[in-house]
Design an enzyme around this catalytic site. Structure first.
Site, mmCIF file in Angstrom:
data_model
loop_
_atom_site.group_PDB
_atom_site.id
_atom_site.type_symbol
_atom_site.label_atom_id
_atom_site.label_comp_id
_atom_site.label_asym_id
_atom_site.label_seq_id
_atom_site.Cartn_x
_atom_site.Cartn_y
_atom_site.Cartn_z
ATOM 1 N N ASP A 152 -14.741 -30.937 6.925
ATOM 2 C CA ASP A 152 -16.196 -31.097 7.068
ATOM 3 C C ASP A 152 -16.560 -32.505 7.537
ATOM 4 O O ASP A 152 -15.833 -33.463 7.280
ATOM 5 C CB ASP A 152 -16.858 -30.788 5.712
ATOM 6 C CG ASP A 152 -18.351 -30.540 5.855
ATOM 7 O OD1 ASP A 152 -18.811 -30.244 6.974
ATOM 8 O OD2 ASP A 152 -19.057 -30.656 4.832
ATOM 9 N N TRP A 167 -20.002 -37.528 11.694
ATOM 10 C CA TRP A 167 -19.138 -38.539 12.329
ATOM 11 C C TRP A 167 -19.679 -38.857 13.725
ATOM 12 O O TRP A 167 -19.785 -40.029 14.118
ATOM 13 C CB TRP A 167 -17.714 -37.998 12.415
ATOM 14 C CG TRP A 167 -16.708 -38.927 13.019
ATOM 15 C CD1 TRP A 167 -15.926 -39.822 12.354
ATOM 16 C CD2 TRP A 167 -16.365 -39.044 14.424
ATOM 17 N NE1 TRP A 167 -15.107 -40.491 13.244
ATOM 18 C CE2 TRP A 167 -15.362 -40.038 14.520
ATOM 19 C CE3 TRP A 167 -16.803 -38.413 15.578
ATOM 20 C CZ2 TRP A 167 -14.794 -40.409 15.741
ATOM 21 C CZ3 TRP A 167 -16.245 -38.782 16.800
ATOM 22 C CH2 TRP A 167 -15.242 -39.772 16.862
ATOM 23 N N HIS A 223 -16.572 -32.483 16.888
ATOM 24 C CA HIS A 223 -15.639 -31.349 16.780
ATOM 25 C C HIS A 223 -14.373 -31.622 17.592
ATOM 26 O O HIS A 223 -13.269 -31.282 17.161
ATOM 27 C CB HIS A 223 -16.314 -30.056 17.251
ATOM 28 C CG HIS A 223 -17.463 -29.641 16.379
ATOM 29 N ND1 HIS A 223 -17.371 -29.608 15.006
ATOM 30 C CD2 HIS A 223 -18.737 -29.260 16.680
ATOM 31 C CE1 HIS A 223 -18.535 -29.222 14.499
ATOM 32 N NE2 HIS A 223 -19.375 -29.004 15.494
ATOM 33 N N SER A 271 -18.382 -17.732 8.179
ATOM 34 C CA SER A 271 -19.225 -16.597 8.588
ATOM 35 C C SER A 271 -20.688 -17.023 8.678
ATOM 36 O O SER A 271 -21.499 -16.324 9.292
ATOM 37 C CB SER A 271 -19.051 -15.428 7.619
ATOM 38 O OG SER A 271 -19.140 -15.867 6.287
ATOM 39 N N GLU A 272 -21.032 -18.161 8.090
ATOM 40 C CA GLU A 272 -22.415 -18.660 8.171
ATOM 41 C C GLU A 272 -22.610 -19.624 9.344
ATOM 42 O O GLU A 272 -23.747 -19.955 9.689
ATOM 43 C CB GLU A 272 -22.794 -19.374 6.863
ATOM 44 C CG GLU A 272 -23.073 -18.447 5.683
ATOM 45 C CD GLU A 272 -21.826 -17.800 5.106
ATOM 46 O OE1 GLU A 272 -20.772 -18.468 5.059
ATOM 47 O OE2 GLU A 272 -21.886 -16.611 4.733
ATOM 48 N N ARG A 293 -25.728 -21.751 13.604
ATOM 49 C CA ARG A 293 -25.922 -23.028 14.322
ATOM 50 C C ARG A 293 -26.377 -22.784 15.767
ATOM 51 O O ARG A 293 -26.266 -21.663 16.266
ATOM 52 C CB ARG A 293 -24.603 -23.806 14.306
ATOM 53 C CG ARG A 293 -24.213 -24.198 12.897
ATOM 54 C CD ARG A 293 -23.005 -25.073 12.885
ATOM 55 N NE ARG A 293 -22.684 -25.473 11.518
ATOM 56 C CZ ARG A 293 -21.906 -26.484 11.193
ATOM 57 N NH1 ARG A 293 -21.367 -27.217 12.146
ATOM 58 N NH2 ARG A 293 -21.673 -26.782 9.940
ATOM 59 N N LEU A 312 6.355 -24.162 8.031
ATOM 60 C CA LEU A 312 4.971 -24.171 7.538
ATOM 61 C C LEU A 312 4.245 -22.881 7.910
ATOM 62 O O LEU A 312 4.317 -22.422 9.054
ATOM 63 C CB LEU A 312 4.222 -25.362 8.163
ATOM 64 C CG LEU A 312 2.717 -25.433 7.862
ATOM 65 C CD1 LEU A 312 2.476 -25.810 6.399
ATOM 66 C CD2 LEU A 312 2.019 -26.433 8.776
ATOM 67 N N SER A 332 -18.783 -23.793 -0.147
ATOM 68 C CA SER A 332 -19.356 -23.190 1.066
ATOM 69 C C SER A 332 -18.663 -21.868 1.438
ATOM 70 O O SER A 332 -18.249 -21.664 2.585
ATOM 71 C CB SER A 332 -19.304 -24.175 2.245
ATOM 72 O OG SER A 332 -19.981 -25.362 1.928
#
Ligand code: IPE
Ligand code: IPE
Ligand code: MG
Length: 242
Positions: free
Chosen positions: A11, A16, A28, A57-58, A62, A122, A187
């Protein structure tokens, strides 16, 4: 011993960028570099599971431009990094609702999973179009359908059964959840799976998060005493919860 599974809520990209008088999308893009660094580091120290919350999903709420940028960055990441991830023995998994995503993105996500399926290093879990409540609702719908079809009975529903219908069915619960940017909330991230996770809330924004911060969160995790409701932690107790 390393935590088995670290999950990160990446986040603060927007803040930033705003602090530097840049458009949010620049945040981003910078965040993508941090993602690469942390994935690389996690693989190099032998972490087994790393989950990254990339798009909720929210987040569709934006502005269209920002959503487009986030979708493009996902495509770019898979396009540019998949070969290297495969060479580095990283296995990619994706959680979240796929039916809302454009066909080209679904194809890319499936390709990333398929191409790395044999890898044993990983396990990188990308949470994309992920929301915990949506995941639980989809799981409950599948359970209801299986009851209607006579495959299971209502009495078969247990913790383990519900867990096995979630997107994370094959993934261990996160031991440590890190959130950058100073916000102290989940969130809609891994609500069911985080029942006994430890939390680390880091003040810096995601583009500034470094390997040193990551290692500090792990060191802090070692100092915690996990009890899982009992009085003292033992491997037996943890085993009985899984
Ligand atoms: C995290 O950064 C990235 C996503 C949610 C996709 P944000 O975009 O939420 O940045 P802030 O929280 O607005 O600073
Ligand atoms: C959570 O961050 C989602 C991701 C990091 C992908 P948000 O920025 O969307 O969360 P809120 O809105 O601050 O709770
Ligand atoms: Mg945010």
């Amino acid at each position: 011993m390393l935590p088995c599974h670290i999950a990160i809520i990446m986040d603060g990209n927007g803040r930033w960028a705003c602090a530097r008088k840049l458009p949010r999308v620049a945040g981003h893009r910078a965040g993508m570099e941090t993602l690469r660094t942390i994935v690389h580091h996690a693989a190099s120290i032998g972490l087994k599971w790393l989950t990254l919350y990339a798009f909720s999903s929210e987040n569709w709420a934006r502005p269209v431009d920002e959503v487009q940028c986030l979708l493009s960055l996902l495509k770019l990441f898979i396009h540019d990094d998949l070969f290297e991830l495969r060479e580095n023995n990283v296995r990619v998994h994706v959680i979240g609702k796929r039916s809302d995503l454009a066909k080209d993105i679904v194809v890319l996500l499936e390709k990333a999973e398929k191409l790395t399926t044999e890898n044993t290093g990983l396990n990188l879990v990308v949470a994309f179009n992920y929301g915990s409540r949506d995941e639980i609702v989809r799981a409950v719908r599948k359970i209801a359908a299986d009851i209607t079809a006579g495959k299971i009975r209502g009495n078969d529903i247990t913790n383990n059964l519900l867990t096995s219908y979630l997107d994370t069915a094959h993934i261990p619960d996160p031991d440590l959840i890190i959130r950058t940017s100073g916000e102290m909330r989940l969130s809609n991230f891994l609500l069911w799976q985080a029942a006994y996770s430890e939390f680390s809330f880091v003040p810096c924004c995601w583009p500034d998060f470094s390997v040193v911060d990551f290692e500090a969160a792990i060191a802090n995790f070692y100092a915690r005493e996990r009890r899982f409701g009992n009085l003292k932690y033992t491997d037996d107790i943890r085993g009985s919860l899984l």
